[in-house]
Design a protein around this motif. Sequence first.
Motif, short mmCIF file in Angstrom:
data_model
loop_
_atom_site.label_atom_id
_atom_site.label_comp_id
_atom_site.label_asym_id
_atom_site.label_seq_id
_atom_site.Cartn_x
_atom_site.Cartn_y
_atom_site.Cartn_z
N ILE A 1 -4.52 -2.22 14.72
CA ILE A 1 -4.66 -1.14 13.74
C ILE A 1 -5.50 0.01 14.32
O ILE A 1 -5.15 1.19 14.21
CB ILE A 1 -5.31 -1.68 12.44
CG1 ILE A 1 -4.32 -2.60 11.72
CG2 ILE A 1 -5.75 -0.53 11.54
CD1 ILE A 1 -4.92 -3.33 10.52
N TRP B 1 0.83 -1.22 0.00
CA TRP B 1 0.00 0.00 0.00
C TRP B 1 0.86 1.27 0.00
O TRP B 1 0.48 2.28 -0.59
CB TRP B 1 -0.93 0.00 1.22
CG TRP B 1 -2.03 1.00 1.10
CD1 TRP B 1 -2.09 2.23 1.67
CD2 TRP B 1 -3.23 0.88 0.34
NE1 TRP B 1 -3.25 2.88 1.32
CE2 TRP B 1 -3.97 2.07 0.51
CE3 TRP B 1 -3.74 -0.14 -0.47
CZ2 TRP B 1 -5.20 2.27 -0.11
CZ3 TRP B 1 -4.96 0.06 -1.08
CH2 TRP B 1 -5.69 1.26 -0.90
N VAL C 1 -2.99 2.30 6.76
CA VAL C 1 -3.20 0.90 7.07
C VAL C 1 -4.69 0.61 7.27
O VAL C 1 -5.17 -0.49 6.97
CB VAL C 1 -2.36 0.48 8.30
CG1 VAL C 1 -2.95 1.00 9.59
CG2 VAL C 1 -2.22 -1.04 8.37
N LEU D 1 -0.48 -7.46 6.54
CA LEU D 1 -1.00 -6.29 7.24
C LEU D 1 -0.36 -6.13 8.61
O LEU D 1 -0.15 -5.00 9.08
CB LEU D 1 -2.53 -6.38 7.37
CG LEU D 1 -3.33 -6.04 6.11
CD1 LEU D 1 -4.80 -6.40 6.30
CD2 LEU D 1 -3.20 -4.56 5.77
N LEU E 1 2.70 -4.34 7.84
CA LEU E 1 2.41 -3.00 7.36
C LEU E 1 1.98 -2.08 8.50
O LEU E 1 2.26 -0.87 8.49
CB LEU E 1 1.29 -3.08 6.31
CG LEU E 1 1.25 -2.02 5.21
CD1 LEU E 1 2.54 -2.08 4.39
CD2 LEU E 1 0.04 -2.25 4.32
N ALA E 2 1.28 -2.65 9.50
CA ALA E 2 0.71 -1.86 10.60
C ALA E 2 1.77 -1.12 11.40
O ALA E 2 1.47 -0.13 12.06
CB ALA E 2 -0.11 -2.77 11.52
#
Length: 891
Positions: free
Chosen positions: A285, A193, A248, A236, A239-240
């Motif tokens: 998140i 992302w 995110v 994820l 990514l978080a």
Amino acid sequence: TLQWEILGRQFVEYEQMAPFLIPEEQQRRLLDFLPLFLKAWEQSAGVIVFPNIQLLASEVSKLLTKEIKRNLNGKPAEEARLALEQLLQQKGEAEDGRLLLKSVYLLSQTDLRTMCNIIGSGLPAALMQCLYLFFTFPLKKTSDDGETSEDDTQTQEMLVKIMLNMYREEQGVEELLAADKLQSLIIATASLWDQCSHSWKIPTGRVLRTISKAQTKTSIVYLQAVDCIKIAIQNLFKLADTIPACDVCEAASIVLCFVKDSYPISSALLTEFENNDGYQLLLKIILRCEGLQQNEGDPYLDEILDMLTCLTTCGKTELKVSGNIVHPQLPHFNFEQTRSSGMTVKNLQAFQVLQSIFMKSNDQHLCGRILEAISTIWAWDTVNFFLLEWTLQPINQFTDIIHFKPHPVQVQFFRLVESIVLDLSYVPHEILKKVQYLIKENTVPFCTLTALRCLLSMTQKDLLFSDIFRDSGLLGLLLALLRKQAKILRKSAGTHQPGLEEGTEKELNAVMLKMVAALTVGSVRNTVVLKDYGMVPYIKIFLDDECYRSATLSILEQLSVINYEEYMSIIIGALCSSTQGELHLKLDLLKSLLRILESPKSHSAFRTCSGFNGLLSLLSDMEGALQDPPSGLWAAVGQNCILELVFYTLQGITAALHLDPVNSNFFQRNGLFEKMAEDLGSLGCFWTQGEWQIPLSLERTRTFGEFLDAAFCSSEPFPMWLKNCIWILNFLDHMVKGTLHLESYFKEERKPEMGEASRDDQEGPQAQEEHPVAFKRPGNKLPASAHRWEMGDCAIVHPGAVCVMVRLLPKLYKEGHSQLSQEIQCAVVDHIQSLVKSEKSRQVMCGSGLLSTIITSCQDAFRNESHPLHLPLTRVFEKLASQAIEPDVLR
């Protein structure tokens, strides 16, 4: 229409010749036809009249699919991405691709059959490959200003619109699976992302959400087989920790869409989500979103929370909880009638995420959204409150920490607690115990105040709470706190101590008083508790502050139920000790007194507590108050307020005399009517010389009723002194008839809320110079039917009030207004004459022993035959002489 017919024939010719043409020639003829088709579409305002549109859509879509595959075939990803861009632009040899794209774009917006032909061409899978490349491999080439060019934007809009139209159909979703790129794109959103094409983030999200809503059994099996959700969650988690929270959220919301939307068809993706720590991911998140500026991260954070709320109802088995109803409960509560309507909580794991967010976060937006989610879940099905509270106990646990939350969250939370009683008709005893403990500790005054307001709202709903909060000790706690505050007030009387009685603390005192008032209303037992605590002397202290007065008077009025004498002693004492400037204190006390005097049982206590003398002393204290122009302290009050005080004072006396022979005899025997006449005559609007003036010949005569109309209902100018006199005579006229306590001339003012200035502070000399708007002529407002029988055909109930009117006759005069003065005098005498028309009225007057008072008051008029009042007063006396007259009157 002619143009479409020509195009139709040309396309038929194309169809007929196509089998005999080589592919290149067939493709060239179709591309030559498309500009004509687009031109016809533009000239007909988008209306297509083309019989072979499905075949055209199929041919164009197949050719576009073929061109896309040709440009992708065998090329590395970045090179393929560049080739696709060149294909779909308007420049050079790639203009044919642009032509095909625009044609498919228009055809995709026609009808379902045409769309099915487009889907069957293989285009869904081809465009999914395009979207994957556009999203995953951002091009470095941009226009000079660094922004996406207009051509790029138009191309993007057409591509996205075609995909949205195709993928909202289940057939389109199943066709795109052939490209094997759906799971790649989902995983790419969860891992790349921060590296993907910025301009393609939002379009990709739109397309994937559309696909999610149209999922089929086949697509779910496909995603499950490739561990799509599992891999996405793993990515994820990485990514978080590395990208901004709002980014995110946007990526995670796409993955969560597929989980939520697939559940009605299959639980497979939800199971995969749960088995791979999906809820822990969401918690991580969401908690990262703490402290975001307002609207930052929206709408994706809110979307995640909404989907998480929906997931609480996703489960295979109904939750089974045993009924744990603690009594007492409200009479109309029945747990058996709160059976499920279907939208019940079945997934406690999902709800635990919501609960954990509230427990761990102090962010106003996050906590507020969690409370909104809980309210929504309760609204889906009433039984959800019980399912959650008897398992995870969210509200019970939230009560322990609510004082740490921002003030708006505290307000929202206690509204939610309040709704348990108001909307679910359930008494949550365990929660209420914790709220009461919160009030007792008073760690955060604002939280204590909000909690107390919540309990006050419940108490006002049903009398049951009067018993509950007494038995729980809340009433005793409040009384102890009020005793402490009353001592502080008494100690600081007359001095200002900054911070002592300001802001939240003062509001808290006010709400505590309101709560005690609510607990005593209709509850003699609670009132006895208050008295037994020795609280009456302390409650009195709160009368002086207008912010506290309404609730304080309510408490004292409840006290009258068990002890009228104590109530009367307090109110009459407060009236007599009030200063000239405390006008509104007097008004509030008088209104309270009137409410209690509605009960005949209170009349004796009023008399024995010197109530009559107390009220007459109010009139004495107003000497000169209605002078024109006003002077001294009265200049700052406004004559309307003074008249209002006169009115309520006379109302109180009338109410105490109403149907009470003992009080009536006491009032007359002690010469209190004479005292009333003397006090009213000294108000300042009546002539104080006390001598009858030289009679004049009147140019005109009007009745008392006409004077009322002229003074208040017309534009005729009247001097202020005369208006005030007519008002007071009008009050006395109703007092004569025994109806004054039923009248209402003055609008109730709204009491100031906390933080507003009191009425005394706001009013200036010009604040209330006008007379009340709601003036009513006597007789326009009939007494209530319940009281009509009391008068029968007798117009006089209190003959002493007639004497007061007669005593004021000589004072209805003003220098410079001789003609008007004598005219109103004559009108009043004529009105008195009308009052003694009936035989019963004359009997009442003669039996009162007050005729000598009338003669003494008007002896100058009786002796002087030329006096304008001689004849009407003589007629009054002659009417009364037909009855038995006492010897001293004859003498």
